[in-house]
Design a protein around this motif. Structure first.
Motif, PDB file in Angstrom:
ATOM      1  N   ALA A 253      43.180  45.644  46.838  1.00 22.74           N
ATOM      2  CA  ALA A 253      41.720  45.753  46.808  1.00 22.74           C
ATOM      3  C   ALA A 253      41.027  44.395  46.696  1.00 22.74           C
ATOM      4  O   ALA A 253      39.801  44.311  46.792  1.00 22.74           O
ATOM      5  CB  ALA A 253      41.282  46.636  45.643  1.00 22.74           C
ATOM      6  N   LEU A 254      41.814  43.334  46.524  1.00 24.49           N
ATOM      7  CA  LEU A 254      41.241  42.014  46.270  1.00 24.49           C
ATOM      8  C   LEU A 254      41.349  41.114  47.497  1.00 24.49           C
ATOM      9  O   LEU A 254      42.106  41.398  48.421  1.00 24.49           O
ATOM     10  CB  LEU A 254      41.960  41.375  45.086  1.00 24.49           C
ATOM     11  N   PRO A 255      40.589  40.023  47.523  1.00 28.62           N
ATOM     12  CA  PRO A 255      40.633  39.112  48.678  1.00 28.62           C
ATOM     13  C   PRO A 255      42.031  38.552  48.909  1.00 28.62           C
ATOM     14  O   PRO A 255      42.793  38.336  47.961  1.00 28.62           O
ATOM     15  CB  PRO A 255      39.652  37.997  48.281  1.00 28.62           C
ATOM     16  N   ASN A 256      42.375  38.319  50.144  1.00 26.40           N
ATOM     17  CA  ASN A 256      43.688  37.784  50.485  1.00 26.40           C
ATOM     18  C   ASN A 256      43.869  36.363  49.976  1.00 26.40           C
ATOM     19  O   ASN A 256      42.919  35.585  49.917  1.00 26.40           O
ATOM     20  CB  ASN A 256      43.890  37.808  52.003  1.00 26.40           C
ATOM     21  N   GLY A 257      45.103  36.056  49.607  1.00 26.41           N
ATOM     22  CA  GLY A 257      45.441  34.695  49.243  1.00 26.41           C
ATOM     23  C   GLY A 257      45.469  34.403  47.765  1.00 26.41           C
ATOM     24  O   GLY A 257      45.797  33.288  47.359  1.00 26.41           O
ATOM     25  N   ILE A 258      45.125  35.380  46.911  1.00 26.27           N
ATOM     26  CA  ILE A 258      45.157  35.145  45.472  1.00 26.27           C
ATOM     27  C   ILE A 258      46.595  34.898  45.031  1.00 26.27           C
ATOM     28  O   ILE A 258      47.511  35.620  45.413  1.00 26.27           O
ATOM     29  CB  ILE A 258      44.549  36.341  44.713  1.00 26.27           C
ATOM     30  N   ASN A 259      46.791  33.867  44.226  1.00 26.38           N
ATOM     31  CA  ASN A 259      48.118  33.470  43.774  1.00 26.38           C
ATOM     32  C   ASN A 259      48.526  34.310  42.565  1.00 26.38           C
ATOM     33  O   ASN A 259      48.205  33.996  41.428  1.00 26.38           O
ATOM     34  CB  ASN A 259      48.122  31.982  43.419  1.00 26.38           C
ATOM     35  N   GLY A 260      49.258  35.409  42.832  1.00 29.67           N
ATOM     36  CA  GLY A 260      49.756  36.250  41.743  1.00 29.67           C
ATOM     37  C   GLY A 260      48.640  36.832  40.903  1.00 29.67           C
ATOM     38  O   GLY A 260      47.704  37.442  41.416  1.00 29.67           O
ATOM     39  N   GLY A 261      48.723  36.611  39.588  1.00 33.30           N
ATOM     40  CA  GLY A 261      47.654  37.012  38.697  1.00 33.30           C
ATOM     41  C   GLY A 261      47.554  38.503  38.459  1.00 33.30           C
ATOM     42  O   GLY A 261      48.552  39.215  38.460  1.00 33.30           O
ATOM     43  N   MET A 262      46.322  38.982  38.276  1.00 33.74           N
ATOM     44  CA  MET A 262      46.098  40.383  37.961  1.00 33.74           C
ATOM     45  C   MET A 262      44.694  40.801  38.357  1.00 33.74           C
ATOM     46  O   MET A 262      43.843  39.968  38.686  1.00 33.74           O
ATOM     47  CB  MET A 262      46.319  40.645  36.464  1.00 33.74           C
ATOM     48  N   THR A 263      44.473  42.105  38.332  1.00 37.06           N
ATOM     49  CA  THR A 263      43.148  42.665  38.526  1.00 37.06           C
ATOM     50  C   THR A 263      42.573  42.998  37.158  1.00 37.06           C
ATOM     51  O   THR A 263      43.257  43.618  36.336  1.00 37.06           O
ATOM     52  CB  THR A 263      43.207  43.948  39.372  1.00 37.06           C
ATOM     53  N   VAL A 264      41.339  42.598  36.919  1.00 33.53           N
ATOM     54  CA  VAL A 264      40.687  42.828  35.629  1.00 33.53           C
ATOM     55  C   VAL A 264      39.485  43.750  35.838  1.00 33.53           C
ATOM     56  O   VAL A 264      38.735  43.604  36.807  1.00 33.53           O
ATOM     57  CB  VAL A 264      40.226  41.496  34.998  1.00 33.53           C
ATOM     58  N   TYR A 265      39.323  44.693  34.925  1.00 34.26           N
ATOM     59  CA  TYR A 265      38.180  45.614  34.934  1.00 34.26           C
ATOM     60  C   TYR A 265      37.363  45.457  33.655  1.00 34.26           C
ATOM     61  O   TYR A 265      37.927  45.264  32.569  1.00 34.26           O
ATOM     62  CB  TYR A 265      38.652  47.070  34.985  1.00 34.26           C
ATOM     63  N   TYR A 266      36.048  45.552  33.782  1.00 34.56           N
ATOM     64  CA  TYR A 266      35.138  45.752  32.653  1.00 34.56           C
ATOM     65  C   TYR A 266      34.293  46.973  33.029  1.00 34.56           C
ATOM     66  O   TYR A 266      33.406  46.884  33.880  1.00 34.56           O
ATOM     67  CB  TYR A 266      34.206  44.561  32.453  1.00 34.56           C
ATOM     68  N   THR A 267      34.582  48.108  32.425  1.00 35.83           N
ATOM     69  CA  THR A 267      33.875  49.336  32.771  1.00 35.83           C
ATOM     70  C   THR A 267      33.112  49.862  31.561  1.00 35.83           C
ATOM     71  O   THR A 267      33.221  49.322  30.461  1.00 35.83           O
ATOM     72  CB  THR A 267      34.851  50.396  33.304  1.00 35.83           C
TER      73      THR A 267
END
Length: 332
Positions: free
Chosen positions: A102-116
């Protein structure tokens, strides 16, 4: 977690953030549980602002000069234990991290963060109070030793991915077979604050969880913890597929978290607030959803190249790559 495509159908009254953060560093550092420790007991993968260090006090948002997160005003730090594969010969190899589809291409590893906000089913019903400078918390515990206890940690789950869009079923422990698309770890934090303490001795008592499974609407905050804060959650995707042909013949799980957990019962995560000024509160008071909150509407954002460029120096110099005789910090 529900399929991300369902979220787009919601009509929230107030903002919900979902964004990527590339990897800042992978080191044995833990400024919350082991402040000052060089090294800490086990290995973490860390994302966020470059003020990250073995000791972190005060207003982190005022000290960072770059961040690996989409929102350039977010100098918070987010971290989890690292996953390893254990070969039949007893050696270990670190499992690489994949970007979420769901995230832009090319992100180096990492994670998806939510604030809901409470979460999506009743988004915006309550005033959401942003975290304060100096705030920190953890969720889960590496000492969790049974399946029943792991099941009781609502929102701390594993998903056996068929592809990067898989969100069900959520499991309280490691999958029991090779997963076609890798493994996702999910960490939901509590969102009810006591209104007084920025931390507590166990880094958890100042918060109270009314979290339910899979981004369902959370319950009401109790009188002891009356302040509703953003629901923070992480998704981390581990590329376990390169190890599929090495899966043990007896079918036993070959994956292990960096503190020696072969079951996954003790999966845990850490959060250290570092949004600059009132930026997070402005976002929570807005009506934007996901990437509609970017480009100054209301939050400043940056491109993937800028995210990937941000880094911190290596403070614990040890080998993390290739086949290792033991995991960093763990006895042979």
């Amino acid at each position: 977690m529900k399929s991300l495509s369902l979220f787009a159908l919601a009509a929230p009254a107030q903002a919900a953030l979902r964004f990527g953060c590339s990897t800042l560093t992978i080191q044995r550092l833990d400024p919350i549980v082991e402040p000052g420790g060089l090294p800490s007991a086990h290995l973490h993968q860390i994302v966020g602002g470059n003020a990250f260090n073995a000791t972190m006090d005060g207003d982190v948002g005022e000290r960072g000069s770059c961040t690996t997160c989409t929102f350039s005003e977010d100098f918070s730090n987010y971290w989890t234990a690292v996953m390893f594969f254990k070969h039949a010969n007893g050696t270990y190899k670190r499992v690489p991290i994949m970007q979420n589809t769901a995230l832009p291409n090319g992100i180096n590893g990492g994670m998806t963060v939510y604030y809901t906000q409470q979460d999506f089913n009743s988004n915006g019903n309550q005033k959401i109070t942003a975290f304060k400078p100096g705030f920190r918390m953890t969720v889960g515990s590496p000492t969790t030793g049974s399946l029943s206890d792991a099941k009781g940690h609502i929102g701390l789950r594993f998903v056996c991915l068929q592809d990067k869009g898989t969100r069900f079923p959520e499991l309280p422990d490691f999958p029991t077979k090779a997963c076609k698309g890798g493994i996702m770890t999910v960490h939901h934090f509590p969102s009810c604050w006591d209104g007084k303490n920025l931390d507590s001795p166990d880094h958890q008592a100042h918060m109270y969880a009314t979290t339910k499974e899979a981004f369902a609407a959370a319950g009401a905050c109790p009188a002891s913890h009356p302040v509703r804060m953003p629901q923070v959650a992480y998704e981390t995707l581990w590329d376990t597929t390169q190890f599929d042909k090495l899966w043990p013949a007896d079918g036993s799980n070959p994956f292990v978290l960096s503190y020696g957990d072969t079951k996954g019962y003790g999966t845990h995560a850490d959060y250290l607030f570092g949004w600059k000024g009132d930026s997070l509160q402005r976002a929570m008071d807005d009506k934007c959803m996901f990437n509609a909150c970017e480009n100054g509407k209301p939050l400043k954002s940056q491109n993937v190249a800028a995210m990937n460029k941000c880094a911190v120096k290596t403070m614990v110099n040890e080998n993390l790559d290739g086949w290792l005789h033991s995991m960093p910090g763990q006895k042979m």
